[in-house]
Design a protein around this motif. Structure first.
Motif, PDB file in Angstrom:
ATOM      1  N   GLY A  95       0.836  -1.268   0.112  1.00 47.74           N
ATOM      2  CA  GLY A  95      -0.107  -0.141  -0.293  1.00 47.74           C
ATOM      3  C   GLY A  95       0.506   1.449  -0.291  1.00 47.74           C
ATOM      4  O   GLY A  95       2.487   1.287  -0.275  1.00 47.74           O
ATOM      5  N   ASP A  96       0.052   2.419   0.358  1.00 49.40           N
ATOM      6  CA  ASP A  96       0.751   3.667   0.204  1.00 49.40           C
ATOM      7  C   ASP A  96       1.831   3.634   2.000  1.00 49.40           C
ATOM      8  O   ASP A  96       1.581   3.490   2.479  1.00 49.40           O
ATOM      9  N   PHE A  97       2.963   4.541   1.668  1.00 45.40           N
ATOM     10  CA  PHE A  97       3.926   5.308   3.190  1.00 45.40           C
ATOM     11  C   PHE A  97       4.481   6.147   1.939  1.00 45.40           C
ATOM     12  O   PHE A  97       4.657   7.040   1.364  1.00 45.40           O
ATOM     13  N   GLU A  98       4.428   7.138   3.032  1.00 45.54           N
ATOM     14  CA  GLU A  98       5.596   8.385   3.163  1.00 45.54           C
ATOM     15  C   GLU A  98       7.199   7.847   3.122  1.00 45.54           C
ATOM     16  O   GLU A  98       7.661   7.650   3.646  1.00 45.54           O
ATOM     17  N   GLN A  99       7.846   8.194   2.073  1.00 45.35           N
ATOM     18  CA  GLN A  99       9.648   9.156   2.913  1.00 45.35           C
ATOM     19  C   GLN A  99      10.206   9.734   2.488  1.00 45.35           C
ATOM     20  O   GLN A  99       9.621  10.730   1.649  1.00 45.35           O
ATOM     21  N   TRP A 100      10.674  10.886   3.365  1.00 47.49           N
ATOM     22  CA  TRP A 100      11.537  11.781   3.305  1.00 47.49           C
ATOM     23  C   TRP A 100      12.600  11.565   2.867  1.00 47.49           C
ATOM     24  O   TRP A 100      13.758  10.693   3.030  1.00 47.49           O
ATOM     25  N   LEU A 101      12.758  12.827   1.710  1.00 45.88           N
ATOM     26  CA  LEU A 101      13.593  12.857   0.551  1.00 45.88           C
ATOM     27  C   LEU A 101      14.730  13.948   0.148  1.00 45.88           C
ATOM     28  O   LEU A 101      13.823  14.757   0.215  1.00 45.88           O
ATOM     29  N   GLN A 102      15.713  13.666  -0.087  1.00 42.98           N
ATOM     30  CA  GLN A 102      16.319  15.003  -0.065  1.00 42.98           C
ATOM     31  C   GLN A 102      16.233  15.264  -1.729  1.00 42.98           C
ATOM     32  O   GLN A 102      16.079  13.617  -2.717  1.00 42.98           O
ATOM     33  N   ILE A 103      15.480  16.342  -2.667  1.00 47.38           N
ATOM     34  CA  ILE A 103      15.404  16.569  -4.039  1.00 47.38           C
ATOM     35  C   ILE A 103      17.142  15.745  -4.629  1.00 47.38           C
ATOM     36  O   ILE A 103      16.551  15.256  -5.569  1.00 47.38           O
ATOM     37  N   SER A 104      18.104  15.873  -4.313  1.00 43.74           N
ATOM     38  CA  SER A 104      19.053  15.396  -4.989  1.00 43.74           C
ATOM     39  C   SER A 104      18.530  13.510  -5.403  1.00 43.74           C
ATOM     40  O   SER A 104      19.322  12.882  -6.057  1.00 43.74           O
ATOM     41  N   ASP A 105      18.189  12.986  -4.572  1.00 41.74           N
ATOM     42  CA  ASP A 105      17.978  11.570  -4.213  1.00 41.74           C
ATOM     43  C   ASP A 105      16.842  11.064  -4.727  1.00 41.74           C
ATOM     44  O   ASP A 105      16.086  10.327  -5.351  1.00 41.74           O
ATOM     45  N   LEU A 106      15.510  11.944  -5.554  1.00 39.05           N
ATOM     46  CA  LEU A 106      14.650  11.410  -6.302  1.00 39.05           C
ATOM     47  C   LEU A 106      14.721  11.009  -7.225  1.00 39.05           C
ATOM     48  O   LEU A 106      13.321  10.264  -7.473  1.00 39.05           O
ATOM     49  N   ASP A 107      15.871  10.589  -8.154  1.00 36.35           N
ATOM     50  CA  ASP A 107      15.633  10.168  -9.563  1.00 36.35           C
ATOM     51  C   ASP A 107      16.016   8.656  -8.512  1.00 36.35           C
ATOM     52  O   ASP A 107      15.753   7.329  -9.569  1.00 36.35           O
ATOM     53  N   ALA A 139       9.156   1.164  -4.949  1.00 35.95           N
ATOM     54  CA  ALA A 139       7.890   1.596  -4.891  1.00 35.95           C
ATOM     55  C   ALA A 139       7.328   2.376  -6.204  1.00 35.95           C
ATOM     56  O   ALA A 139       8.626   3.126  -6.831  1.00 35.95           O
ATOM     57  N   ILE A 140       6.304   3.021  -6.013  1.00 32.25           N
ATOM     58  CA  ILE A 140       5.862   3.880  -7.559  1.00 32.25           C
ATOM     59  C   ILE A 140       5.352   5.339  -6.816  1.00 32.25           C
ATOM     60  O   ILE A 140       5.009   5.430  -5.999  1.00 32.25           O
ATOM     61  N   ARG A 141       6.608   6.312  -7.104  1.00 40.14           N
ATOM     62  CA  ARG A 141       6.269   7.871  -6.132  1.00 40.14           C
ATOM     63  C   ARG A 141       4.548   8.328  -6.760  1.00 40.14           C
ATOM     64  O   ARG A 141       4.600   7.799  -7.944  1.00 40.14           O
ATOM     65  N   LEU A 142       3.879   8.432  -5.800  1.00 39.59           N
ATOM     66  CA  LEU A 142       2.596   9.459  -5.977  1.00 39.59           C
ATOM     67  C   LEU A 142       3.037  10.840  -6.263  1.00 39.59           C
ATOM     68  O   LEU A 142       3.828  11.699  -5.324  1.00 39.59           O
ATOM     69  N   ILE A 143       1.976  11.610  -6.922  1.00 36.50           N
ATOM     70  CA  ILE A 143       1.471  12.588  -7.149  1.00 36.50           C
ATOM     71  C   ILE A 143       0.506  13.514  -6.160  1.00 36.50           C
ATOM     72  O   ILE A 143       0.089  12.747  -6.083  1.00 36.50           O
ATOM     73  N   SER A 144       0.778  14.495  -5.741  1.00 35.39           N
ATOM     74  CA  SER A 144      -0.220  14.284  -4.335  1.00 35.39           C
ATOM     75  C   SER A 144       0.252  15.983  -4.074  1.00 35.39           C
ATOM     76  O   SER A 144       1.230  17.007  -4.299  1.00 35.39           O
ATOM     77  N   ALA A 145      -0.533  17.028  -3.898  1.00 34.86           N
ATOM     78  CA  ALA A 145      -1.022  19.009  -3.416  1.00 34.86           C
ATOM     79  C   ALA A 145       0.397  18.467  -2.343  1.00 34.86           C
ATOM     80  O   ALA A 145       0.593  17.568  -1.522  1.00 34.86           O
TER      81      ALA A 145
END
Length: 92
Positions: free
Chosen positions: A12-24, A36-42
């Motif tokens: 299911g869904d979960f949250e992860q704190w990431l630096q912007i440089s580690d986004l890819d 996991a697949i990244r979700l687009i959220s507001a």
């Protein structure tokens, strides 16, 4: 560091704190170690609102006295231009 939402196909869904440089980089689920697949959220801007005072957005009733302009800083001369000297007509 931003908080991103991810979805694991098994857990299911979960949250992860990431630096912007580690986004890819691929993110693995912590329980099943599946990618996991990244979700687009507001964006959630309410997290930062606690540091700043809330503005009062209710309309304020303004009276006529509050609308009048402030008094002038300089007073006007009462009789014309006091710095000018009047000259009598020249007689030849």
């Amino acid at each position: 560091m931003p908080l991103y939402d991810y979805r694991c196909s098994d857990c299911g869904d979960f949250e992860q704190w990431l630096q912007i440089s580690d986004l890819d980089l691929p993110i693995h689920c912590s329980s099943c170690n599946q990618v996991a697949i990244r979700l687009i959220s507001a964006p959630n801007i309410s997290l930062n609102m606690g540091r700043f005072p809330q503005r009062d957005l209710t309309p304020k009733v303004v009276t006529r006295k509050e609308m009048s302009p402030p008094p002038a800083r300089f007073q006007q001369a009462k009789a014309g231009r006091p710095w000018m000297v009047s000259h009598a007509p020249a007689r030849y």
